[in-house]
Design a protein around this motif. Sequence first.
Motif, mmCIF file in Angstrom:
data_model
loop_
_atom_site.group_PDB
_atom_site.id
_atom_site.type_symbol
_atom_site.label_atom_id
_atom_site.label_comp_id
_atom_site.label_asym_id
_atom_site.label_seq_id
_atom_site.Cartn_x
_atom_site.Cartn_y
_atom_site.Cartn_z
ATOM 1 N N SER A 72 -5.184 7.898 -10.903
ATOM 2 C CA SER A 72 -4.453 6.637 -10.857
ATOM 3 C C SER A 72 -3.053 6.882 -10.314
ATOM 4 O O SER A 72 -2.552 8.004 -10.334
ATOM 5 C CB SER A 72 -4.375 5.988 -12.239
ATOM 6 N N ILE A 73 -2.471 5.824 -9.822
ATOM 7 C CA ILE A 73 -1.099 5.861 -9.347
ATOM 8 C C ILE A 73 -0.271 5.105 -10.373
ATOM 9 O O ILE A 73 -0.528 3.935 -10.651
ATOM 10 C CB ILE A 73 -0.988 5.219 -7.950
ATOM 11 N N ASP A 74 0.684 5.800 -10.972
ATOM 12 C CA ASP A 74 1.488 5.211 -12.035
ATOM 13 C C ASP A 74 2.380 4.101 -11.484
ATOM 14 O O ASP A 74 3.028 4.262 -10.445
ATOM 15 C CB ASP A 74 2.359 6.276 -12.701
ATOM 16 N N ASP A 75 2.398 2.976 -12.197
ATOM 17 C CA ASP A 75 3.203 1.826 -11.776
ATOM 18 C C ASP A 75 4.668 2.195 -11.566
ATOM 19 O O ASP A 75 5.293 1.737 -10.613
ATOM 20 C CB ASP A 75 3.112 0.693 -12.799
ATOM 21 N N GLU A 76 5.205 3.035 -12.449
ATOM 22 C CA GLU A 76 6.626 3.386 -12.339
ATOM 23 C C GLU A 76 6.910 4.265 -11.121
ATOM 24 O O GLU A 76 8.048 4.377 -10.693
ATOM 25 C CB GLU A 76 7.149 4.052 -13.617
ATOM 26 N N ASP A 77 5.874 4.861 -10.529
ATOM 27 C CA ASP A 77 6.063 5.678 -9.331
ATOM 28 C C ASP A 77 6.038 4.850 -8.052
ATOM 29 O O ASP A 77 6.477 5.312 -6.997
ATOM 30 C CB ASP A 77 4.977 6.760 -9.242
ATOM 31 N N LEU A 78 5.536 3.631 -8.130
ATOM 32 C CA LEU A 78 5.385 2.805 -6.930
ATOM 33 C C LEU A 78 6.695 2.558 -6.192
ATOM 34 O O LEU A 78 6.730 2.573 -4.967
ATOM 35 C CB LEU A 78 4.743 1.458 -7.280
ATOM 36 N N GLU A 79 7.779 2.352 -6.915
ATOM 37 C CA GLU A 79 9.037 2.040 -6.248
ATOM 38 C C GLU A 79 9.561 3.213 -5.426
ATOM 39 O O GLU A 79 10.360 3.027 -4.515
ATOM 40 C CB GLU A 79 10.092 1.580 -7.247
ATOM 41 N N ASP A 80 9.091 4.430 -5.723
ATOM 42 C CA ASP A 80 9.505 5.610 -4.963
ATOM 43 C C ASP A 80 8.685 5.800 -3.688
ATOM 44 O O ASP A 80 9.037 6.617 -2.850
ATOM 45 C CB ASP A 80 9.389 6.873 -5.824
ATOM 46 N N LEU A 81 7.592 5.078 -3.556
ATOM 47 C CA LEU A 81 6.723 5.217 -2.392
ATOM 48 C C LEU A 81 7.152 4.200 -1.338
ATOM 49 O O LEU A 81 6.710 3.065 -1.326
ATOM 50 C CB LEU A 81 5.255 5.016 -2.792
ATOM 51 N N ARG A 82 8.033 4.626 -0.467
ATOM 52 C CA ARG A 82 8.607 3.723 0.532
ATOM 53 C C ARG A 82 7.992 3.913 1.925
ATOM 54 O O ARG A 82 8.038 3.001 2.733
ATOM 55 C CB ARG A 82 10.114 3.933 0.617
ATOM 56 N N THR A 83 7.465 5.105 2.191
ATOM 57 C CA THR A 83 6.884 5.384 3.509
ATOM 58 C C THR A 83 5.441 5.845 3.350
ATOM 59 O O THR A 83 4.998 6.201 2.252
ATOM 60 C CB THR A 83 7.668 6.496 4.242
ATOM 61 N N VAL A 84 4.737 5.853 4.467
ATOM 62 C CA VAL A 84 3.368 6.360 4.464
ATOM 63 C C VAL A 84 3.378 7.819 4.005
ATOM 64 O O VAL A 84 2.544 8.234 3.197
ATOM 65 C CB VAL A 84 2.735 6.211 5.869
ATOM 66 N N ARG A 85 4.349 8.607 4.463
ATOM 67 C CA ARG A 85 4.454 10.013 4.058
ATOM 68 C C ARG A 85 4.631 10.146 2.548
ATOM 69 O O ARG A 85 4.020 11.002 1.918
ATOM 70 C CB ARG A 85 5.619 10.697 4.786
ATOM 71 N N ASP A 86 5.460 9.280 1.953
ATOM 72 C CA ASP A 86 5.642 9.310 0.496
ATOM 73 C C ASP A 86 4.303 9.126 -0.211
ATOM 74 O O ASP A 86 3.995 9.828 -1.171
ATOM 75 C CB ASP A 86 6.584 8.190 0.033
ATOM 76 N N ALA A 87 3.510 8.166 0.261
ATOM 77 C CA ALA A 87 2.221 7.883 -0.371
ATOM 78 C C ALA A 87 1.257 9.053 -0.200
ATOM 79 O O ALA A 87 0.572 9.448 -1.143
ATOM 80 C CB ALA A 87 1.619 6.606 0.212
ATOM 81 N N VAL A 88 1.223 9.632 0.998
ATOM 82 C CA VAL A 88 0.330 10.767 1.255
ATOM 83 C C VAL A 88 0.717 11.953 0.379
ATOM 84 O O VAL A 88 -0.139 12.571 -0.270
ATOM 85 C CB VAL A 88 0.353 11.146 2.757
ATOM 86 N N ASP A 89 2.001 12.272 0.338
ATOM 87 C CA ASP A 89 2.465 13.393 -0.488
ATOM 88 C C ASP A 89 2.152 13.158 -1.964
ATOM 89 O O ASP A 89 1.705 14.066 -2.671
ATOM 90 C CB ASP A 89 3.969 13.618 -0.307
ATOM 91 N N TYR A 90 2.392 11.950 -2.429
ATOM 92 C CA TYR A 90 2.145 11.610 -3.828
ATOM 93 C C TYR A 90 0.662 11.767 -4.170
ATOM 94 O O TYR A 90 0.308 12.422 -5.149
ATOM 95 C CB TYR A 90 2.612 10.178 -4.104
ATOM 96 N N VAL A 91 -0.203 11.158 -3.367
ATOM 97 C CA VAL A 91 -1.637 11.223 -3.639
ATOM 98 C C VAL A 91 -2.127 12.667 -3.556
ATOM 99 O O VAL A 91 -2.891 13.126 -4.423
ATOM 100 C CB VAL A 91 -2.435 10.314 -2.668
ATOM 101 N N HIS A 92 -1.689 13.400 -2.549
ATOM 102 C CA HIS A 92 -2.121 14.790 -2.390
ATOM 103 C C HIS A 92 -1.714 15.622 -3.600
ATOM 104 O O HIS A 92 -2.492 16.429 -4.106
ATOM 105 C CB HIS A 92 -1.557 15.370 -1.096
ATOM 106 N N SER A 93 -0.496 15.434 -4.081
ATOM 107 C CA SER A 93 -0.053 16.205 -5.251
ATOM 108 C C SER A 93 -0.812 15.817 -6.505
ATOM 109 O O SER A 93 -1.146 16.671 -7.325
ATOM 110 C CB SER A 93 1.462 16.068 -5.461
ATOM 111 N N ARG A 94 -1.127 14.526 -6.669
ATOM 112 C CA ARG A 94 -1.898 14.078 -7.835
ATOM 113 C C ARG A 94 -3.314 14.628 -7.802
ATOM 114 O O ARG A 94 -3.873 14.984 -8.835
ATOM 115 C CB ARG A 94 -1.949 12.544 -7.893
ATOM 116 N N LEU A 95 -3.911 14.692 -6.628
ATOM 117 C CA LEU A 95 -5.255 15.264 -6.511
ATOM 118 C C LEU A 95 -5.242 16.742 -6.843
ATOM 119 O O LEU A 95 -6.166 17.248 -7.467
ATOM 120 C CB LEU A 95 -5.808 15.054 -5.095
ATOM 121 N N GLY A 96 -4.186 17.437 -6.442
ATOM 122 C CA GLY A 96 -4.070 18.860 -6.736
ATOM 123 C C GLY A 96 -3.972 19.142 -8.218
ATOM 124 O O GLY A 96 -4.511 20.131 -8.720
#
Length: 99
Positions: A72-96
């Motif tokens: 899942s993607i935490d609601d409180e983390d959403l405001e930090d995801l401003r670019t496509v790169r932010d989202a990719v990095d976030y998802v990749h780290s969560r999967l790891g």
Amino acid sequence: MPSETHVEQGPLDRDGVFSLVRDSLADILEIPPDRITEGQAFGDDLDADSLALIELVETLEEELSERAVGFSIDDEDLEDLRTVRDAVDYVHSRLGRSS
């Protein structure tokens, strides 16, 4: 399992995460995937509003739940995801972390 699903079991590398984010976002925003790059901001460059981002989160959570139980993607983390790169990095780290 339907054959058209593009989520297969096994590790998803960073390029795979980018492809998933890009393709999902292209579907939501109804634009060609090749118009989406990692450096683009969701709001300023892609005109993605908050509803589009919520839809992106829901799509990613659904697609990735087969790879990482409870992903899942935490609601409180959403405001930090401003670019496509932010989202990719976030998802990749969560999967790891969930492997």
